[in-house]
Write a protein that holds these residues in place. Structure first.
Motif, PDB file in Angstrom:
ATOM      1  N   ALA A 129       0.833  -1.207   0.000  1.00 24.02           N
ATOM      2  CA  ALA A 129       0.000   0.000   0.000  1.00 24.02           C
ATOM      3  C   ALA A 129       0.866   1.256   0.000  1.00 24.02           C
ATOM      4  CB  ALA A 129      -0.947  -0.010   1.197  1.00 24.02           C
ATOM      5  N   GLU A 130       1.932   1.272   0.811  1.00 27.09           N
ATOM      6  CA  GLU A 130       2.844   2.422   0.852  1.00 27.09           C
ATOM      7  C   GLU A 130       3.507   2.647  -0.502  1.00 27.09           C
ATOM      8  OE1 GLU A 130       5.843   2.061   3.900  1.00 27.09           O
ATOM      9  OE2 GLU A 130       4.354   1.489   5.388  1.00 27.09           O
ATOM     10  N   LEU A 131       3.997   1.573  -1.082  1.00 24.76           N
ATOM     11  CA  LEU A 131       4.684   1.685  -2.369  1.00 24.76           C
ATOM     12  C   LEU A 131       3.723   2.145  -3.471  1.00 24.76           C
ATOM     13  CD1 LEU A 131       6.947  -1.461  -2.139  1.00 24.76           C
ATOM     14  CD2 LEU A 131       7.770   0.888  -2.436  1.00 24.76           C
ATOM     15  N   LYS A 132       2.496   1.656  -3.444  1.00 20.52           N
ATOM     16  CA  LYS A 132       1.514   2.072  -4.448  1.00 20.52           C
ATOM     17  C   LYS A 132       1.266   3.576  -4.358  1.00 20.52           C
ATOM     18  CE  LYS A 132      -2.278  -0.367  -4.784  1.00 20.52           C
ATOM     19  NZ  LYS A 132      -3.378  -1.310  -4.478  1.00 20.52           N
ATOM     20  N   GLU A 133       1.296   4.113  -3.147  1.00 20.40           N
ATOM     21  CA  GLU A 133       1.086   5.548  -2.943  1.00 20.40           C
ATOM     22  C   GLU A 133       2.300   6.377  -3.354  1.00 20.40           C
ATOM     23  OE1 GLU A 133      -1.451   7.643  -1.653  1.00 20.40           O
ATOM     24  OE2 GLU A 133      -2.648   5.907  -2.176  1.00 20.40           O
ATOM     25  N   GLY A 134       3.494   5.881  -3.037  1.00 20.86           N
ATOM     26  CA  GLY A 134       4.688   6.711  -3.178  1.00 20.86           C
ATOM     27  C   GLY A 134       5.602   6.393  -4.345  1.00 20.86           C
ATOM     28  N   ASP A 135       5.335   5.353  -5.082  1.00 21.47           N
ATOM     29  CA  ASP A 135       6.241   4.941  -6.166  1.00 21.47           C
ATOM     30  C   ASP A 135       5.411   4.716  -7.434  1.00 21.47           C
ATOM     31  OD1 ASP A 135       7.801   3.402  -7.969  1.00 21.47           O
ATOM     32  OD2 ASP A 135       8.956   2.505  -6.332  1.00 21.47           O
ATOM     33  N   ALA A 136       5.510   5.679  -8.359  1.00 20.84           N
ATOM     34  CA  ALA A 136       4.691   5.622  -9.577  1.00 20.84           C
ATOM     35  C   ALA A 136       4.998   4.378 -10.407  1.00 20.84           C
ATOM     36  CB  ALA A 136       4.894   6.888 -10.405  1.00 20.84           C
ATOM     37  N   HIS A 137       6.266   3.992 -10.481  1.00 21.14           N
ATOM     38  CA  HIS A 137       6.641   2.801 -11.254  1.00 21.14           C
ATOM     39  C   HIS A 137       6.007   1.551 -10.642  1.00 21.14           C
ATOM     40  CE1 HIS A 137       8.952  -0.026 -13.612  1.00 21.14           C
ATOM     41  NE2 HIS A 137       9.444  -0.560 -12.508  1.00 21.14           N
ATOM     42  N   PHE A 138       6.117   1.424  -9.326  1.00 25.59           N
ATOM     43  CA  PHE A 138       5.525   0.284  -8.629  1.00 25.59           C
ATOM     44  C   PHE A 138       4.013   0.263  -8.847  1.00 25.59           C
ATOM     45  CE2 PHE A 138       3.682  -1.861  -4.944  1.00 25.59           C
ATOM     46  CZ  PHE A 138       4.441  -3.019  -4.883  1.00 25.59           C
ATOM     47  N   SER A 139       3.385   1.413  -8.720  1.00 19.99           N
ATOM     48  CA  SER A 139       1.946   1.509  -8.898  1.00 19.99           C
ATOM     49  C   SER A 139       1.530   1.059 -10.298  1.00 19.99           C
ATOM     50  CB  SER A 139       1.490   2.950  -8.641  1.00 19.99           C
ATOM     51  OG  SER A 139       0.097   3.044  -8.729  1.00 19.99           O
ATOM     52  N   LYS A 140       2.304   1.456 -11.311  1.00 29.98           N
ATOM     53  CA  LYS A 140       2.011   1.058 -12.687  1.00 29.98           C
ATOM     54  C   LYS A 140       2.178  -0.455 -12.855  1.00 29.98           C
ATOM     55  CE  LYS A 140       3.367   2.234 -17.452  1.00 29.98           C
ATOM     56  NZ  LYS A 140       2.609   1.129 -17.953  1.00 29.98           N
TER      57      LYS A 140
END
Length: 79
Positions: free
Chosen positions: A20-31
């Motif tokens: 959840a943290e990475l999805k919020e703060g890391d655009a590459h991870f979210s993509k």
């Protein structure tokens, strides 16, 4: 999107907060998560014969899902 087997939270239950943290703060991870979810949904639909695809295409989708999961895990592990 409805729950499908192999959701990331199901694959990495101990890492749900980190995901959840990475999805919020890391655009590459979210993509990557978005792409993983789309491919995972396509695999689910193929496996359950909701969509008719060739065995080769279904296998290619499974391989793509595995590659994405490995990429996501590498990011989670480093974070």
């Amino acid at each position: 999107m409805s729950h499908t087997p192999h959701d990331l939270a199901e694959e990495f239950p101990a890492e749900a907060a980190r995901i959840a943290e990475l999805k919020e703060g890391d655009a590459h991870f979210s993509k990557l998560v978005e792409e993983y979810n789309q491919v995972n949904q396509a695999v689910y639909r193929a496996e359950n014969r909701i969509d008719t695809v060739s065995e080769e295409h279904e296998e290619a989708l499974r391989r793509q899902r595995a590659r994405l999961k490995d990429s996501l895990w590498a990011i989670i592990r480093k974070a």
